[in-house]
Design an enzyme around this catalytic site. Structure first.
Site, PDB file in Angstrom:
ATOM      1  N   HIS A  75      -4.239  -1.901  -5.980  1.00  0.00           N
ATOM      2  CA  HIS A  75      -3.482  -0.742  -6.455  1.00  0.00           C
ATOM      3  C   HIS A  75      -4.453   0.361  -6.867  1.00  0.00           C
ATOM      4  CE1 HIS A  75       0.158  -3.435  -7.564  1.00  0.00           C
ATOM      5  NE2 HIS A  75      -0.115  -3.420  -6.291  1.00  0.00           N
ATOM      6  N   ASP A 133       0.813  -1.227   0.000  1.00  0.00           N
ATOM      7  CA  ASP A 133       0.000   0.000   0.000  1.00  0.00           C
ATOM      8  C   ASP A 133       0.842   1.271   0.000  1.00  0.00           C
ATOM      9  OD1 ASP A 133      -2.300  -1.626   0.265  1.00  0.00           O
ATOM     10  OD2 ASP A 133      -1.963  -1.737   2.423  1.00  0.00           O
ATOM     11  N   PRO A 179      -9.634  -0.743   8.240  1.00  0.00           N
ATOM     12  CA  PRO A 179      -8.744   0.359   8.640  1.00  0.00           C
ATOM     13  C   PRO A 179      -7.311  -0.177   8.707  1.00  0.00           C
ATOM     14  CG  PRO A 179     -10.406  -0.091  10.338  1.00  0.00           C
ATOM     15  CD  PRO A 179     -10.596  -1.114   9.267  1.00  0.00           C
TER      16      PRO A 179
HETATM   17  P1  GDP Z   1      -0.459   0.289  -3.744  1.00  0.00           P
HETATM   18  O1  GDP Z   1      -1.146  -1.005  -3.461  1.00  0.00           O
HETATM   19  O2  GDP Z   1       0.979   0.280  -3.368  1.00  0.00           O
HETATM   20  O3  GDP Z   1      -0.687   0.761  -5.149  1.00  0.00           O
HETATM   21  O4  GDP Z   1      -1.097   1.375  -2.793  1.00  0.00           O
HETATM   22  P2  GDP Z   1      -2.660   1.649  -2.486  1.00  0.00           P
HETATM   23  O5  GDP Z   1      -3.323   1.982  -3.732  1.00  0.00           O
HETATM   24  O6  GDP Z   1      -3.239   0.582  -1.671  1.00  0.00           O
HETATM   25  O7  GDP Z   1      -2.537   2.873  -1.486  1.00  0.00           O
HETATM   26  C1  GDP Z   1      -2.086   4.078  -1.834  1.00  0.00           C
HETATM   27  C2  GDP Z   1      -3.209   5.095  -1.587  1.00  0.00           C
HETATM   28  O8  GDP Z   1      -2.665   6.369  -1.472  1.00  0.00           O
HETATM   29  C3  GDP Z   1      -4.201   5.202  -2.723  1.00  0.00           C
HETATM   30  O9  GDP Z   1      -5.458   5.553  -2.208  1.00  0.00           O
HETATM   31  C4  GDP Z   1      -3.635   6.340  -3.581  1.00  0.00           C
HETATM   32  O10 GDP Z   1      -4.593   7.016  -4.362  1.00  0.00           O
HETATM   33  C5  GDP Z   1      -3.115   7.238  -2.506  1.00  0.00           C
HETATM   34  N1  GDP Z   1      -1.929   8.018  -2.869  1.00  0.00           N
HETATM   35  C6  GDP Z   1      -0.842   7.617  -3.566  1.00  0.00           C
HETATM   36  N2  GDP Z   1       0.091   8.595  -3.577  1.00  0.00           N
HETATM   37  C7  GDP Z   1      -0.439   9.614  -2.841  1.00  0.00           C
HETATM   38  C8  GDP Z   1       0.072  10.904  -2.428  1.00  0.00           C
HETATM   39  O11 GDP Z   1       1.201  11.277  -2.727  1.00  0.00           O
HETATM   40  N3  GDP Z   1      -0.748  11.662  -1.632  1.00  0.00           N
HETATM   41  C9  GDP Z   1      -1.986  11.263  -1.271  1.00  0.00           C
HETATM   42  N4  GDP Z   1      -2.711  12.078  -0.495  1.00  0.00           N
HETATM   43  N5  GDP Z   1      -2.495  10.064  -1.625  1.00  0.00           N
HETATM   44  C10 GDP Z   1      -1.709   9.255  -2.392  1.00  0.00           C
END
Ligand code: GDP
Length: 424
Positions: A41, A13, A305
């Site tokens: 993702h 995440d 959560p």
């Molecule tokens: P992944 O599984 O590694 O792709 O990560 P996730 O999608 O589960 O979690 C990342 C979350 O953070 C998602 O809701 C993204 O839209 C959000 N996100 C990613 N980069 C940023 C950022 O720089 N700032 C903010 N506020 N949200 C971000």
């Protein structure tokens, strides 16, 4: 031709999806090389907001070919649902831009059920599985008790194979767990309702990739989860059941001899974790709620959560080394803007001794964090697009992390949208 892997440095995440979505512009092919539908993702772009589970994040880019490699847990039912949902928002998905390896193993109808049965048996000792069948799937794959996607093209052999597997699996389902047996009739329905529909996407992706490499195409390898969840190098047994690290990308993609030119490790500006297991920097109470809400830390797949806490340098440096990261993308820096002082865990105390080495999993439960406090910047940074414009305290936070983890932070993400990024 150059290739690149985008991998998680921590517990997953970290924001890998948004980085792949951003960088696919430069690549011809995106390959998911491990894991299954338990990923989530999150990608936000011109088509809307998506939580991709199995589809590679390059699916939104015109002209990019997306591959599900032999290392993934291919769940036909969930994949079809995902294709339908994403296509419904106007994203074209055809055998031209999505290819499934004929050597990918199929997640069978009993894997999800076995996941739930085992978590229920474990009760308060459960691993915190997403119950997508991933652990039973990979154990069966390594026991050679599942089916390769390419077998769908050999119906007679496939039926005989499934009959043998059914006989064996029913012993476990009925005798170990006392649950009802599966039937051949049910398997035939599954073949007809789901597997037939994914057949057009299945091909020899290894041969496709070899040809693509010869033709000078560039490849992006997309990981699920992070180094600390890697089966061999993570916080076992609170890991996933596959290898999430970059070193596995060539194997799980269908290009076992490939060398990876660039490995981008994604690190979140603070720590989060889903599921059970030791999490040294965990916050509880009000400060946890504040950080969780600021970063909207709720699971993309489960809505659970997430556990949250300050950035853990000890775990992150271990993740950087395990991944062999050549560059870092630091995400969600904007989320920390509300903090006056920002704690960062620089060391652990294990058995009364201060260390900056990440301990053996069994010793991790006793580790206590040691924090340093950095100045906050007290202003919204989500609209900033250049390094020079970032407040000095924010730059100092990034540079402090860079120095302590020993890897260059090339990307600083300040929002979830494709363009909310600062490139150094
Ligand atoms: P992944 O599984 O590694 O792709 O990560 P996730 O999608 O589960 O979690 C990342 C979350 O953070 C998602 O809701 C993204 O839209 C959000 N996100 C990613 N980069 C940023 C950022 O720089 N700032 C903010 N506020 N949200 C971000």
């Amino acid at each position: 031709m150059s290739n690149c892997a985008i991998v998680g440095i921590n517990w997953g995440d970290e924001g890998k999806g948004r980085m792949v979505d951003l960088l696919t512009e430069k690549y011809d092919i995106v390959v998911r090389y491990q894991g299954g539908g338990n990923a989530g993702h999150t990608v936000i772009n011109e088509y809307g907001k998506f939580a991709l589970h199995l589809l590679p994040s390059g699916i939104f880019r015109n002209g990019v070919v997306n591959i599900l490699g032999n290392g993934v847990a291919l769940d036909p039912e969930n994949l079809l649902k995902e294709i339908k949902d994403v296509a419904a928002k106007g994203v074209p998905i055809t055998p031209d831009n999505l290819k499934i390896s004929d050597r990918a193993s199929l997640l069978l109808p009993w894997h999800r059920e076995l996941d739930a049965l085992e978590e229920a048996r474990l009760a308060d000792k459960k691993y915190g599985s997403t119950k997508q069948g991933i652990a039973p799937f990979y154990s069966d794959k390594y026991q050679k008790k599942t089916v390769l996607a390419g077998e769908l093209f050999y119906p007679d052999e496939l039926k005989a194979h499934l009959k043998d597997l059914l006989e064996w699996k029913n012993l476990i389902i009925t005798k170990v767990y006392g649950a009802p047996a599966h039937t051949m009739d049910e398997l035939e329905k599954w073949l007809c309702n789901y597997c037939e529909l994914i057949k057009p996407f299945i091909c020899d992706t290894g041969a496709y990739l070899k040809k693509a490499v010869k033709g000078g195409k560039s490849i992006l390898f997309e990981a699920q989860l992070g180094a600390l969840r890697d089966l061999d190098y993570g916080i076992y047994p609170y890991t996933t059941s596959s290898n999430a690290i970059a070193a596995y990308a060539p194997v799980g993609s269908g290009l076992p001899g490939a060398k990876i030119d660039e490995i981008i490790g994604v690190v979140k500006a603070y720590s989060t974790c889903v599921g059970e297991g030791p999490f040294t920097c965990e916050w509880f109470g009000q400060e946890a709620v504040r950080l969780r809400d600021a970063g909207f830390e709720y699971g993309a797949k489960t809505g659970r959560p997430r556990r949250v806490g300050p950035l853990d340098i000890v775990a992150t440096r271990y993740g950087v080394e395990t991944q062999g990261a050549t560059d870092i993308a630091l995400t969600k820096l904007d989320v920390l803007s509300y903090m006056e002082k920002i704690p960062v865990c620089t060391h652990y105390i294990v058995n009364g001794i201060q260390t900056d080495e990440f301990p053996f999993p069994a010793a991790l439960g006793d580790a206590k964090p040691v924090f340093e406090y950095l100045d906050g910047w007290g202003t919204d940074i989500s609209g900033i697009r250049t390094w020079e414009e970032l407040p000095e305290a924010a730059r100092a936070y990034v540079l402090f992390i860079e120095e302590r983890i020993g890897a260059h932070i090339k990307y600083v993400s300040v929002g979830p949208e494709r363009d909310s990024i600062i490139i150094r």
